[in-house]
Design a protein around this motif. Sequence first.
Motif, PDB file in Angstrom:
ATOM      1  N   VAL A 173       0.832  -1.203   0.000  1.00 52.69           N
ATOM      2  CA  VAL A 173       0.000   0.000   0.000  1.00 52.69           C
ATOM      3  C   VAL A 173       0.869   1.258   0.000  1.00 52.69           C
ATOM      4  O   VAL A 173       0.572   2.245  -0.684  1.00 52.69           O
ATOM      5  N   ASP A 174       1.963   1.209   0.738  1.00 50.83           N
ATOM      6  CA  ASP A 174       2.831   2.378   0.884  1.00 50.83           C
ATOM      7  C   ASP A 174       3.863   2.501  -0.229  1.00 50.83           C
ATOM      8  O   ASP A 174       4.715   3.399  -0.198  1.00 50.83           O
ATOM      9  N   GLY A 175       3.830   1.596  -1.213  1.00 54.86           N
ATOM     10  CA  GLY A 175       4.679   1.742  -2.385  1.00 54.86           C
ATOM     11  C   GLY A 175       6.125   1.314  -2.212  1.00 54.86           C
ATOM     12  O   GLY A 175       6.970   1.700  -3.011  1.00 54.86           O
ATOM     13  N   LEU A 176       6.418   0.507  -1.201  1.00 54.79           N
ATOM     14  CA  LEU A 176       7.790   0.083  -0.947  1.00 54.79           C
ATOM     15  C   LEU A 176       8.064  -1.337  -1.425  1.00 54.79           C
ATOM     16  O   LEU A 176       9.221  -1.713  -1.629  1.00 54.79           O
ATOM     17  N   VAL A 177       7.021  -2.126  -1.571  1.00 54.38           N
ATOM     18  CA  VAL A 177       7.133  -3.525  -1.982  1.00 54.38           C
ATOM     19  C   VAL A 177       6.093  -3.781  -3.058  1.00 54.38           C
ATOM     20  O   VAL A 177       5.006  -3.187  -3.039  1.00 54.38           O
ATOM     21  N   ALA A 178       6.413  -4.662  -4.017  1.00 49.70           N
ATOM     22  CA  ALA A 178       5.454  -5.061  -5.043  1.00 49.70           C
ATOM     23  C   ALA A 178       5.570  -6.562  -5.274  1.00 49.70           C
ATOM     24  O   ALA A 178       6.624  -7.160  -5.038  1.00 49.70           O
ATOM     25  N   ARG A 179       4.474  -7.152  -5.731  1.00 50.18           N
ATOM     26  CA  ARG A 179       4.503  -8.552  -6.115  1.00 50.18           C
ATOM     27  C   ARG A 179       4.778  -8.619  -7.610  1.00 50.18           C
ATOM     28  O   ARG A 179       4.291  -7.792  -8.376  1.00 50.18           O
ATOM     29  N   THR A 180       5.545  -9.607  -8.049  1.00 53.94           N
ATOM     30  CA  THR A 180       5.961  -9.675  -9.449  1.00 53.94           C
ATOM     31  C   THR A 180       4.857 -10.148 -10.374  1.00 53.94           C
ATOM     32  O   THR A 180       5.060 -10.203 -11.585  1.00 53.94           O
ATOM     33  N   GLY A 181       3.723 -10.522  -9.847  1.00 60.76           N
ATOM     34  CA  GLY A 181       2.591 -10.951 -10.656  1.00 60.76           C
ATOM     35  C   GLY A 181       1.320 -10.917  -9.842  1.00 60.76           C
ATOM     36  O   GLY A 181       1.348 -10.712  -8.632  1.00 60.76           O
ATOM     37  N   PRO A 182       0.172 -11.128 -10.474  1.00 65.62           N
ATOM     38  CA  PRO A 182      -1.104 -11.020  -9.777  1.00 65.62           C
ATOM     39  C   PRO A 182      -1.481 -12.248  -8.959  1.00 65.62           C
ATOM     40  O   PRO A 182      -2.407 -12.182  -8.159  1.00 65.62           O
TER      41      PRO A 182
END
Length: 279
Positions: A173-182
């Motif tokens: 939510v805070d834009g520091l981590v992302a998942r590489t796919g859905p």
Amino acid sequence: MPATSPSSATSIGSVDARRVEDAFSLIAPKWTTWSAQTLAQQSSLMRVRDVAARLPFVSEQLVGKRLAQMHADGLVTRVGDRHGAPYQLSAFGESLSRVHDTLADWSQANLSLGGRVAGAERIEDAVRRLHLRDSTAVIQALDTGGPMRFVHIAEEAGLDNGWTRQRLNRLQVDGLVARTGPRHGDPYVLTDAGRALGPVYAAVEHWSDPVTTRHRSAPPPPVAAATRTHTGVPLASDNIRTAAALRRSAAAPSALFSHAPQPQVPAVVTAQSTPSRGR
């Protein structure tokens, strides 16, 4: 001996996560940055009403409560003990300016807040994203070993699965981590903003020296047998955390301070994998 300045090359993995978060906890309460910067801009002592007059969007009562907490935390001092005695920044509070500058620079370079945002508001927004307990450990795990699946992050960070899931959701939510796919099992990586946190952590850790000294001078409070009340993490996770710490301490220096490149995450994928802000 004069204190050395934190290096902008300091790696995320080399900082003491608990020490950093203890320091963040002092500046995380809302309006702390605004109050500190208001005091810093004045060459004279300021009473609560004087600070509140320069912060018309905050009630005088709330300003008083915030300054009282800052006094308890050593960020400000008072001249006299009588009711209404004026405040000024302590030496510890004055040294916070380096942390504020570093947080503002990181936010400006990595976050899109939209519109014209005051410097103090930008700093408080940055601290809100970074101060939660064990967020630093998750970011460190991804900085060292990403891309990583959820269970491997939990193991490396020394946290239980439920707590790790909460932290990953908030960091997305805070834009520091992302998942590489859905998909649910897709690995996680740090975003550009997450990878750029080295200077921020270094500045906060450097500033935290008085905090660490003060906390270590007092005996630790007793911990309840069943739970850790300040985090909600079961006490049994200590064994996991200790094992993870031992693995990190056994790593060669070249591995500890290295910055292995992580894949760029397409914006469309990041958007798909980001949870909603609803809690």
